[in-house]
Write a protein that holds these residues in place. Structure first.
Motif, mmCIF file in Angstrom:
data_model
loop_
_atom_site.group_PDB
_atom_site.id
_atom_site.type_symbol
_atom_site.label_atom_id
_atom_site.label_comp_id
_atom_site.label_asym_id
_atom_site.label_seq_id
_atom_site.Cartn_x
_atom_site.Cartn_y
_atom_site.Cartn_z
ATOM 1 N N GLU A 419 7.171 3.724 7.981
ATOM 2 C CA GLU A 419 6.089 4.664 8.288
ATOM 3 C C GLU A 419 5.216 5.054 7.121
ATOM 4 O O GLU A 419 3.869 5.480 7.319
ATOM 5 C CB GLU A 419 6.512 6.089 9.104
ATOM 6 C CG GLU A 419 7.311 5.734 10.291
ATOM 7 C CD GLU A 419 8.711 5.162 10.166
ATOM 8 O OE1 GLU A 419 9.098 4.303 11.048
ATOM 9 O OE2 GLU A 419 9.166 5.039 9.157
ATOM 10 N N GLN A 422 3.024 2.384 5.928
ATOM 11 C CA GLN A 422 1.789 2.411 6.883
ATOM 12 C C GLN A 422 0.756 3.605 6.480
ATOM 13 O O GLN A 422 -0.565 3.437 6.504
ATOM 14 C CB GLN A 422 2.150 2.399 8.209
ATOM 15 C CG GLN A 422 1.418 1.934 9.228
ATOM 16 C CD GLN A 422 1.100 0.304 9.038
ATOM 17 O OE1 GLN A 422 2.059 -0.322 9.240
ATOM 18 N NE2 GLN A 422 -0.184 -0.185 8.814
ATOM 19 N N ASN A 426 -3.085 2.862 5.229
ATOM 20 C CA ASN A 426 -4.240 3.217 5.858
ATOM 21 C C ASN A 426 -5.138 4.065 5.148
ATOM 22 O O ASN A 426 -6.271 4.208 5.223
ATOM 23 C CB ASN A 426 -3.949 3.884 7.294
ATOM 24 C CG ASN A 426 -3.273 2.931 8.217
ATOM 25 O OD1 ASN A 426 -3.692 2.032 8.263
ATOM 26 N ND2 ASN A 426 -2.428 3.750 9.115
ATOM 27 N N SER A 475 4.372 -4.111 7.438
ATOM 28 C CA SER A 475 3.357 -3.192 7.284
ATOM 29 C C SER A 475 2.269 -3.500 7.074
ATOM 30 O O SER A 475 1.219 -3.343 7.508
ATOM 31 C CB SER A 475 3.755 -1.992 6.458
ATOM 32 O OG SER A 475 4.998 -1.467 6.727
ATOM 33 N N GLU A 478 0.551 -5.355 10.320
ATOM 34 C CA GLU A 478 0.237 -4.314 11.151
ATOM 35 C C GLU A 478 -1.221 -3.632 10.585
ATOM 36 O O GLU A 478 -1.985 -3.319 11.277
ATOM 37 C CB GLU A 478 1.115 -3.448 11.358
ATOM 38 C CG GLU A 478 0.785 -2.161 12.461
ATOM 39 C CD GLU A 478 0.775 -2.876 13.724
ATOM 40 O OE1 GLU A 478 -0.025 -2.247 14.702
ATOM 41 O OE2 GLU A 478 0.985 -4.226 13.858
ATOM 42 N N MET A 479 -1.425 -3.721 9.349
ATOM 43 C CA MET A 479 -2.205 -3.047 8.724
ATOM 44 C C MET A 479 -3.591 -4.002 8.870
ATOM 45 O O MET A 479 -4.784 -3.721 9.194
ATOM 46 C CB MET A 479 -2.207 -2.711 7.255
ATOM 47 C CG MET A 479 -3.546 -2.089 6.670
ATOM 48 S SD MET A 479 -4.711 -3.325 5.864
ATOM 49 C CE MET A 479 -3.580 -4.111 4.702
#
Length: 592
Positions: A419, A422, A426, A475, A478-479
């Protein structure tokens, strides 16, 4: 006298399957057996079988049963060996057999807790069982570790095993762990060997691995009018129905259809028909995978569990064990045409202009040299027009944090938290387009011996060199592809570059085989992991997202050259690199 009369053999995961068969064969040959595992009922059934064998062969052997012992559990394993020691039991052979299938899915979709659990059982379970067993082992004892053929067969050959990333990572490391322990145990007169038996007839492979792999193929693209999420929900209910009677299958499909109907607000009866076709397709693909594998074997036969047990017992022979100490055998019976996944230095390319591009470096520095490497790479990016963002592990020393943060945009981050990673990735997107996420593992400490490590120190090393790189990579994916973990169709034609750098081979004029073998445990985890993940990205997901692995340093002990790593970074962001099967780069090695 029977061959193993008056010997004590400990077999992990001995309630069923290969473990039970190994225990039975040793009992047939006169040994006393220590059986252990997580479930009590199968162990009790195994004990009953072993007691009958012992009575029949009249060996006067014993059976010890330890139920509820998960090999990854520190306390359970330690207490078991303490109990044996207090009872003056000396163990002659430890057979590391316990294992699980783990998540059978694309790495991007694999829950990290399941990833870590699989590594804990296969790799940490082997380490902890082996080192704790030393409490009750004497010179002449042996440790035999059963691993998998889906790892390295030759120094520059690497086999991917798609949908099995934590399994391949931990199995590759297990092979290298067996080698490393052989160096460190030599002074104790204890032998360590690993065996990769190849495909074996077992319920796990027929009822779990092949069907789940087939189900994952169908999830990645969706099936008929079902989305990947709906297919996944259905698969959880229907894959286990294979081989059941007609009514059980019908009832199971109806239950799954009802759940999917709620998800998509659809007609449960119509969905049930779709799921029946889905289950038939899963069975068809699973059988095809099995058949294709058999065609790669000379006699087209998987091994029986008894043949694996015979191999293990042969390796436990005093003379054979001395000859094969430190080896991983046998060479696998399956012939796979393998692409060249591993190479040396990256091709030289014209220096790219990194203008408007962001490179995120996640840094888990062990020493000053790791921090200097991070600064060198970040400087290379910025010198060529890009922006470097450095996310430094909160476990990195203050001095090394300062070496990086004083020069570049940096944050101190808990790299074990997906988390948190991530969130910072972002945030970095606000600076510009992220072209690459580069993780620096740091070096393996050289002031250690594996067999003397505390459980905490070992767990820290596994986190640093296996779990944290996996966390960063997932991570990053997912980005690059938001929502791709749940809808793999989004990966098609998406692009992005993720890189793991390290750990280095040790450098210096007097590097021992033990020093090299210790580092190879963790390099041996990352090679099959990176290869497996990359095959999923390219062949299954049809993506231009890529993961690369850079392993600095050489077998000759020379210092690694950071300039060669920058050359690799330049190459990794090109379309040429994304089309190549070569993804592991030993940049300081030379091969003719």
């Amino acid at each position: 006298m029977l061959k193993f009369q008056n010997k004590v053999i400990l077999v992990t995961g001995s309630g069923t399957g290969i473990g039970q068969t190994v225990a039975k064969l040793f009992a047939e040959n006169g040994a006393s057996i220590i059986i252990l595992g997580r479930r009590k009922e199968p162990l009790e059934e195994t004990k009953k079988i072993l007691d009958e064998i012992i009575s029949r062969v009249k060996s006067n052997a014993k059976v010890w049963l330890f139920s509820g012992v998960d090999v990854s559990d520190e306390t359970g394993v330690s207490q078991m060996f303490d109990s044996l020691k207090n009872s003056n039991v000396s163990v002659d052979v430890v057979v590391n057999n316990a294992g699980v299938s783990g998540p059978v899915t694309c790495f991007s979709n694999a829950p990290l807790e399941e990833f870590k659990s699989t590594v804990a059982i296969h790799l940490t379970g082997t380490f902890w069982t082996s080192t704790q067993a030393l409490k009750v082992m004497k010179p002449g004892a042996k440790i035999v570790t059963i691993s998998t053929f889906f790892t390295e067969e030759r120094p520059f050959e690497q086999r991917p095993y798609r949908f099995r990333s934590p399994y391949t990572a931990s199995q590759g490391a297990k092979n290298r762990l067996a080698e490393a322990m052989s160096w460190e145990l030599a002074e104790k007169g204890i032998v360590s060997i690993a065996t990769n038996p190849g495909p074996v007839h077992s319920d796990r492979i027929y009822k779990t691995v092949y069907p789940k792999a087939a189900a994952e193929f169908l999830r990645t693209s969706g099936f008929e009018d079902l989305t990947p999420s709906e297919v996944e929900a259905a698969n959880k209910e229907i894959v286990g129905l294979l081989g059941e009677n007609e009514q059980t299958v019908k009832d199971g499909i109806a239950k799954a259809a009802s759940a999917v109907a709620k998800m998509k607000n659809g007609d449960a009866e119509k969905i049930a028909q779709t799921l029946a076709r889905l289950l038939a397709k899963i069975q068809e693909i699973a059988e095809k995978v099995q058949k294709n594998t058999s065609f790669m074997i000379a006699d087209r036969q998987f091994l029986s569990q008894m043949q694996v047990a015979q191999t293990v017992m042969t390796l436990a022979d005093d003379d054979i064990a001395k000859i094969l100490n430190g080896k991983v055998i046998p060479g696998d019976r399956v012939f796979y045409p393998v692409k060249p996944h591993i190479t040396t230095s990256a091709p030289q390319v014209h220096q790219p202009d990194f203008a408007s591009q962001v490179f995120v470096f996640t840094i888990d520095a062990t020493d000053k040299g790791d921090a200097e490497r991070a600064a060198f790479l970040a400087q290379h990016v910025e010198k060529n027009g890009g922006k470097a963002v450095c996310l430094i592990s909160n476990e990195t020393s203050k001095e090394n944090q300062e070496l990086i943060s004083s020069k570049f945009h940096s944050h101190t981050v808990n790299l074990k938290s997906p988390e948190e990673i991530q969130r910072w990735l972002n945030a970095a997107k606000n600076i510009g387009k992220i072209s690459a996420v580069v993780h620096i593992t740091g070096k393996v400490p050289q002031d250690i011996k594996i067999i003397d490590l505390s459980r905490k120190r070992w767990d820290d090393l596994v986190d640093k060199f296996v779990n944290t790189p996996a966390t960063v990579l997932q991570s990053a994916f997912e980005m690059f592809v938001p929502g791709g973990s749940k809808d793999p169709r989004l990966y098609k034609d998406a692009s992005g570059t993720a890189v793991i750098i390290g750990p280095d081979m040790p450098s210096g004029a007097k590097i021992s085989g033990s020093d090299r073998a210790r580092v190879e445990v963790f390099r041996g985890a990352l090679r099959p992991f990176a290869t497996t993940v990359n095959q999923e990205l390219s062949d299954v997901l049809k993506s231009k997202v890529r993961s690369f692995l850079v392993l600095p340093g050489g077998v000759d002990g020379k210092e690694s050259d950071n300039a060669k790593i920058t050359q690799a970074l330049n190459y990794f962001v090109t379309d040429t690199a994304r089309r190549s099967s070569e993804i592991t780069f030993c940049v300081d090695e030379t091969r003719e």
